[in-house]
Design a protein around this motif. Structure first.
Motif, short mmCIF file in Angstrom:
data_model
loop_
_atom_site.label_atom_id
_atom_site.label_comp_id
_atom_site.label_asym_id
_atom_site.label_seq_id
_atom_site.Cartn_x
_atom_site.Cartn_y
_atom_site.Cartn_z
N ARG A 50 -50.36 -4.82 26.47
CA ARG A 50 -50.28 -5.17 27.71
C ARG A 50 -51.96 -4.77 28.07
O ARG A 50 -52.60 -3.92 27.66
CB ARG A 50 -49.45 -4.59 28.74
N ALA A 63 -47.22 -9.47 37.35
CA ALA A 63 -47.72 -9.64 35.81
C ALA A 63 -47.89 -10.94 35.90
O ALA A 63 -47.39 -11.80 36.67
CB ALA A 63 -46.37 -9.00 35.18
N ARG A 67 -46.00 -11.12 31.16
CA ARG A 67 -45.89 -9.55 31.25
C ARG A 67 -46.94 -9.10 30.45
O ARG A 67 -46.91 -7.80 30.10
CB ARG A 67 -44.65 -9.20 31.19
N ARG A 68 -47.77 -9.45 29.86
CA ARG A 68 -48.95 -8.98 28.93
C ARG A 68 -50.17 -8.64 29.87
O ARG A 68 -51.00 -7.59 29.29
CB ARG A 68 -49.40 -9.81 27.74
#
Length: 109
Positions: A50, A63, A67-68
């Motif tokens: 991330r 995010a 969600r990275r």
């Protein structure tokens, strides 16, 4: 390895003036697919899962890009809106939790 740090992919001169570290493209509500693809390439090059970014005020920690990308600038100063204090906790097991404030608090898994 013997590669220079940071990896060339992160330097704007190496990628035509664009780099996930230097862009604000990730701060918009729905980043373009190519911006998310570039983040994925950078994370792979770094062996990371991330990217946590600031300097683009959000209404609450949130995010993007599956969600990275975690956007944590909540505009705490009065000049930027006086947002409620928040924090992002990245736990040893890889889970991510938003702490405090409104606009997105609670567990994020």
């Amino acid at each position: 390895g013997d590669e220079p740090l940071p990896p060339p992919l992160l330097l704007p001169s190496a990628v035509g003036g664009r780099s996930p570290v230097w862009t604000r493209e990730l701060g918009v509500a729905a980043p373009a697919g190519d911006a998310c693809d570039e983040v994925g390439s950078a994370l792979t090059a770094l062996g990371a899962s991330r990217l946590v970014v600031g300097h683009t005020v959000q209404e609450g920690i949130n995010a993007a890009c599956d969600r990275r990308v975690w956007r944590i600038d909540v505009g705490l100063s009065r000049a930027m809106g006086g947002g409620a204090p928040q924090a992002l906790e990245v736990r040893r097991d890889g889970s991510v939790v938003r702490l405090g404030g409104g606009g997105g608090g609670g567990g994020a898994g």
